[in-house]
Write a protein that holds these residues in place. Sequence first.
Motif, PDB file in Angstrom:
ATOM      1  N   HIS A   1       0.815  -1.221   0.000  1.00  0.00           N
ATOM      2  CA  HIS A   1       0.000   0.000   0.000  1.00  0.00           C
ATOM      3  C   HIS A   1       0.848   1.270   0.000  1.00  0.00           C
ATOM      4  CE1 HIS A   1      -3.797  -2.090   0.479  1.00  0.00           C
ATOM      5  NE2 HIS A   1      -3.264  -2.856   1.446  1.00  0.00           N
ATOM      6  N   LEU A   2       2.131   1.118   0.381  1.00  0.00           N
ATOM      7  CA  LEU A   2       3.008   2.306   0.439  1.00  0.00           C
ATOM      8  C   LEU A   2       3.719   2.580  -0.891  1.00  0.00           C
ATOM      9  CD1 LEU A   2       4.627   1.697   3.953  1.00  0.00           C
ATOM     10  CD2 LEU A   2       2.729   3.197   3.372  1.00  0.00           C
ATOM     11  N   GLU A   3       3.552   1.690  -1.842  1.00  0.00           N
ATOM     12  CA  GLU A   3       4.220   1.884  -3.129  1.00  0.00           C
ATOM     13  C   GLU A   3       3.581   3.060  -3.895  1.00  0.00           C
ATOM     14  OE1 GLU A   3       4.035  -1.738  -5.214  1.00  0.00           O
ATOM     15  OE2 GLU A   3       5.362  -2.826  -3.853  1.00  0.00           O
ATOM     16  N   GLY A   4       4.417   3.877  -4.483  1.00  0.00           N
ATOM     17  CA  GLY A   4       3.943   5.003  -5.306  1.00  0.00           C
ATOM     18  C   GLY A   4       3.702   6.269  -4.529  1.00  0.00           C
TER      19      GLY A   4
ATOM     20  N   LYS B   1       3.784  13.676   5.238  1.00  0.00           N
ATOM     21  CA  LYS B   1       3.210  12.375   4.872  1.00  0.00           C
ATOM     22  C   LYS B   1       4.309  11.449   4.352  1.00  0.00           C
ATOM     23  CE  LYS B   1      -0.997  13.455   5.876  1.00  0.00           C
ATOM     24  NZ  LYS B   1      -1.646  12.809   7.032  1.00  0.00           N
ATOM     25  N   LYS B   2       5.246  12.046   3.646  1.00  0.00           N
ATOM     26  CA  LYS B   2       6.336  11.239   3.141  1.00  0.00           C
ATOM     27  C   LYS B   2       7.201  10.732   4.301  1.00  0.00           C
ATOM     28  CE  LYS B   2      10.062  11.398  -0.261  1.00  0.00           C
ATOM     29  NZ  LYS B   2      10.800  12.206  -1.213  1.00  0.00           N
ATOM     30  N   THR B   3       7.382  11.601   5.339  1.00  0.00           N
ATOM     31  CA  THR B   3       8.175  11.203   6.522  1.00  0.00           C
ATOM     32  C   THR B   3       7.493  10.056   7.272  1.00  0.00           C
ATOM     33  OG1 THR B   3       9.010  13.454   6.699  1.00  0.00           O
ATOM     34  CG2 THR B   3       9.222  12.061   8.653  1.00  0.00           C
ATOM     35  N   THR B   4       6.187  10.143   7.425  1.00  0.00           N
ATOM     36  CA  THR B   4       5.407   9.086   8.095  1.00  0.00           C
ATOM     37  C   THR B   4       5.557   7.764   7.356  1.00  0.00           C
ATOM     38  OG1 THR B   4       3.828  10.733   8.868  1.00  0.00           O
ATOM     39  CG2 THR B   4       3.102   8.428   8.863  1.00  0.00           C
ATOM     40  N   LYS B   5       5.511   7.804   6.046  1.00  0.00           N
ATOM     41  CA  LYS B   5       5.674   6.588   5.234  1.00  0.00           C
ATOM     42  C   LYS B   5       7.054   5.978   5.463  1.00  0.00           C
ATOM     43  CE  LYS B   5       7.407   6.511   1.375  1.00  0.00           C
ATOM     44  NZ  LYS B   5       8.720   6.119   0.792  1.00  0.00           N
ATOM     45  N   ASP B   6       8.064   6.860   5.534  1.00  0.00           N
ATOM     46  CA  ASP B   6       9.428   6.353   5.739  1.00  0.00           C
ATOM     47  C   ASP B   6       9.567   5.689   7.118  1.00  0.00           C
ATOM     48  OD1 ASP B   6      10.193   7.251   3.224  1.00  0.00           O
ATOM     49  OD2 ASP B   6      10.967   9.182   3.950  1.00  0.00           O
ATOM     50  N   LYS B   7       8.936   6.261   8.105  1.00  0.00           N
ATOM     51  CA  LYS B   7       8.988   5.671   9.454  1.00  0.00           C
ATOM     52  C   LYS B   7       8.331   4.298   9.465  1.00  0.00           C
ATOM     53  CE  LYS B   7       9.045   9.961  12.175  1.00  0.00           C
ATOM     54  NZ  LYS B   7       8.308  10.770  13.159  1.00  0.00           N
TER      55      LYS B   7
ATOM     56  N   LEU C   1      10.580   1.791   7.987  1.00  0.00           N
ATOM     57  CA  LEU C   1      11.704   1.495   8.882  1.00  0.00           C
ATOM     58  C   LEU C   1      11.245   0.529   9.987  1.00  0.00           C
ATOM     59  CD1 LEU C   1      14.651   2.029   9.716  1.00  0.00           C
ATOM     60  CD2 LEU C   1      13.834   3.995  11.063  1.00  0.00           C
ATOM     61  N   ARG C   2      10.066   0.763  10.553  1.00  0.00           N
ATOM     62  CA  ARG C   2       9.523  -0.130  11.589  1.00  0.00           C
ATOM     63  C   ARG C   2       9.308  -1.517  11.005  1.00  0.00           C
ATOM     64  NH1 ARG C   2       6.508   0.255  16.399  1.00  0.00           N
ATOM     65  NH2 ARG C   2       5.011  -1.460  16.630  1.00  0.00           N
ATOM     66  N   TYR C   3       8.816  -1.578   9.811  1.00  0.00           N
ATOM     67  CA  TYR C   3       8.542  -2.874   9.199  1.00  0.00           C
ATOM     68  C   TYR C   3       9.845  -3.645   9.012  1.00  0.00           C
ATOM     69  CZ  TYR C   3       6.989  -6.370   5.859  1.00  0.00           C
ATOM     70  OH  TYR C   3       6.742  -7.565   5.227  1.00  0.00           O
ATOM     71  N   HIS C   4      10.860  -2.950   8.563  1.00  0.00           N
ATOM     72  CA  HIS C   4      12.131  -3.635   8.355  1.00  0.00           C
ATOM     73  C   HIS C   4      12.839  -3.945   9.671  1.00  0.00           C
ATOM     74  CE1 HIS C   4      11.920  -3.332   4.036  1.00  0.00           C
ATOM     75  NE2 HIS C   4      11.781  -1.981   4.056  1.00  0.00           N
ATOM     76  N   THR C   5      12.524  -3.172  10.711  1.00  0.00           N
ATOM     77  CA  THR C   5      13.203  -3.396  12.015  1.00  0.00           C
ATOM     78  C   THR C   5      12.442  -4.414  12.866  1.00  0.00           C
ATOM     79  OG1 THR C   5      14.030  -1.129  11.947  1.00  0.00           O
ATOM     80  CG2 THR C   5      14.094  -2.253  14.071  1.00  0.00           C
ATOM     81  N   LEU C   6      11.167  -4.198  13.045  1.00  0.00           N
ATOM     82  CA  LEU C   6      10.362  -5.029  13.932  1.00  0.00           C
ATOM     83  C   LEU C   6       9.587  -6.100  13.167  1.00  0.00           C
ATOM     84  CD1 LEU C   6       8.971  -2.265  16.303  1.00  0.00           C
ATOM     85  CD2 LEU C   6      10.933  -3.749  16.696  1.00  0.00           C
ATOM     86  N   GLY C   7       9.452  -5.902  11.894  1.00  0.00           N
ATOM     87  CA  GLY C   7       8.740  -6.907  11.100  1.00  0.00           C
ATOM     88  C   GLY C   7       7.260  -6.630  11.007  1.00  0.00           C
ATOM     89  N   ASN C   8       6.814  -5.514  11.547  1.00  0.00           N
ATOM     90  CA  ASN C   8       5.397  -5.164  11.415  1.00  0.00           C
ATOM     91  C   ASN C   8       5.269  -3.653  11.386  1.00  0.00           C
ATOM     92  OD1 ASN C   8       4.646  -4.030  14.222  1.00  0.00           O
ATOM     93  ND2 ASN C   8       5.666  -5.972  14.759  1.00  0.00           N
TER      94      ASN C   8
END
Length: 735
Positions: A84-87, A125-131, A134-141
């Motif tokens: 959903h974050l693509e684009g 909004k772009k910053t929120t997406k980046d966070k 990062l959480r997904y890659h760090t915590l897996g969710n």
Amino acid sequence: MKKISSVMNNRRFSYFIILTFIVGSLLLIAVQINSAQNTKELIRNNNKLLEELRSSNHLREIDRDILGVESRIRASIATNDTTHLEGIDQKINQIENFLDSLSKDNADTEEERLIHRLSVLAMDKKTTKDKLLLRYHTLGNMDDQTSIANPRARKISNEITSITAKIYESRKIHMVDLSKKNEEMGQKARLYDISLLILLILSGSIVGYHILRQFKRQRLLIQELDVAEKKASVAAQTKENFLANMSHEIRTPLSGILGFTNLLQKRPLDETSKEFVSSIQRSGENLMAIINDILDLSKIEAGMMRITKGIFSINGLVNSVETFFVERAKEKGLAISSKIDSSIPDTLNGDATRLTQILVNLIGNAIKFTHHGNISIEIYNKHQTENEVIVGFKVSDTGIGIDKEKLSEVFERFNQGEDSTTRNYGGTGLGLSIVKSLIQLQNGDIEVMSEQGKGTTFHFYIPYAIAKEQINVVPSVNINYFKDKSNVPLKVLIVDDNAINQSLMKHLLSQWNIDYDIANNGLEAVEYLRNNDCDLVLMDIQMPQMDGYAATQKIREELKLDIPIIAMTAHALAGERERCMSRGMNEYISKPVNEDELFKLISGFGLKEGKNNQAKAKENSTVYQYIDLTYMKSISNGDKDFERTVTQQFLDKIPVHLQEMKSGYEKADFTIVKLRAHDLKSSVAIMGLLPLLEEKLNILELTNNENPISKQALEETRDILLKSLDESKLFLQSL
């Protein structure tokens, strides 16, 4: 004054047209420049308006896109799905680019602040997406419920909607301003178009008015010119009538003076009377020449001088002119000669009368101003084509010449070579002016070369058409026939109201073998011809009761007579001869009447010799080798008694004189020889022997001693006279 006013009006009209053109052009250029600028501004505003419309539509898309980014972030958190974050980055970059374009050249600070704030929120909004990534890659969710339930996120969304709404409203107001400005510019463009149309209509109306006004003036001028032309025509006709009447009134008494003077000169007169008569004759001829010059000048000035073309012989014309001046030249001891280029066709088509007038004037001047030497006339071929020849004429003399400073003035009116010329030689100074005008009327030109004390040469040329048929020279008419009273006399009717002219014609015709009757006017002439036969009519033109024209018409139409009619008038205007011929007359002779010319005209109508033709033919069949009876018969007028008397005297005296001369020579008495030689010159002339004996008698008349030449002259004279005596006896027997 009218002419000057017309010229000034034409100039003013030209200046007005030029000024109107310049002013109109400047106004049109000014209106066109303003209209172009207005149109350019209108296009630019329309482009801005289109830009604003696109920006407004895009603002709505930004609001939707930012909210869409927010929804995708929420969906990725709820589903823990990074797809959903693509684009989102691409969408945020598009929003940034659009906001940058809105910010460019934006003078509204409040709107610029809102655009900047919207850009910050988009980047948030772009910053929120980046966070989340990062959480997904760090915590897996991406289970960050704070981002979903965070009141700040909702505030940001609401703020984004509010900012886009404000920017949209600001843009909307700007669009309204642009629309109003476009409307104003459109009105201004219409105003320029209307102004341009009004200017064109106004300038066209002004120019059209002045053009119509000018046309009206021209029409009035044409009408005035037409009236003036008619008045000029009437004036010219009046002048022509005046000249005709004056010509008639002056020439009629003058013709009487010259005619009677000519008759008087033929009478026996003492020396004093001869001198008086000669003076009267010369004065009358000079007066006639002056009158002719003045009439010619008046005709040239009035445009009434006409060139009447006809067939003529150039050789015959030049020979006749030369013959006319031979005696005058001899009187002054001058030699006169003519030379005609053989390459010139003899028969030409042109005005022979005017050419004769030109040559007579130039040759007459040459004789007048030359005291010794010669006069030469040269006719040469200047240029020739198939149908035309330009004939050049050169009249040269060895006279007093003309000063070089005066050469340019000799063709001016009332001007002569020197101030003393009029006093010493006479003249009016009109001759050369008339000559030049006559030559130019025939498409020719004239020039003069002269050196004072050495002579003058006039060069002129005239183009003539070459006659299709070259005619043979007709032998001159022998008018001596009319002197021979043994012939049947001609019957001539003289029609003239002037008593002087009647008397002149009676005395003139009485010298010839012509019977005549007189009618005082045209009416009497018609009645006479109705009841009598006649060989020829001499008709005056201007007469009371019925003039010559009307009388001729009645003779031709009512009496149906083809009798020759010769117009005999003092009128000397151009066209008079043609007018007479067109009314039915056969020929025209101008007063004062020249005796030889009159009888040549009469002879030209083919009047036959009378009943004595056969007898005369028999008489003339005898051919004499020595004696020539022409002179005797010319003075006898057919008087046979006179011829018998002089012939008998010749037969009686010649043998005596011849014997005395022979005896004188043998006895060396040369006084007797000279005396008898001189007497024989007079005695042999009556029998036409002088051409044969003159040279021999001259030798004998100068003899002072015996010599072979004188002896031979005496013997030849004796032989010729003895044979002439035999022929004279035969002639006497025929009488």
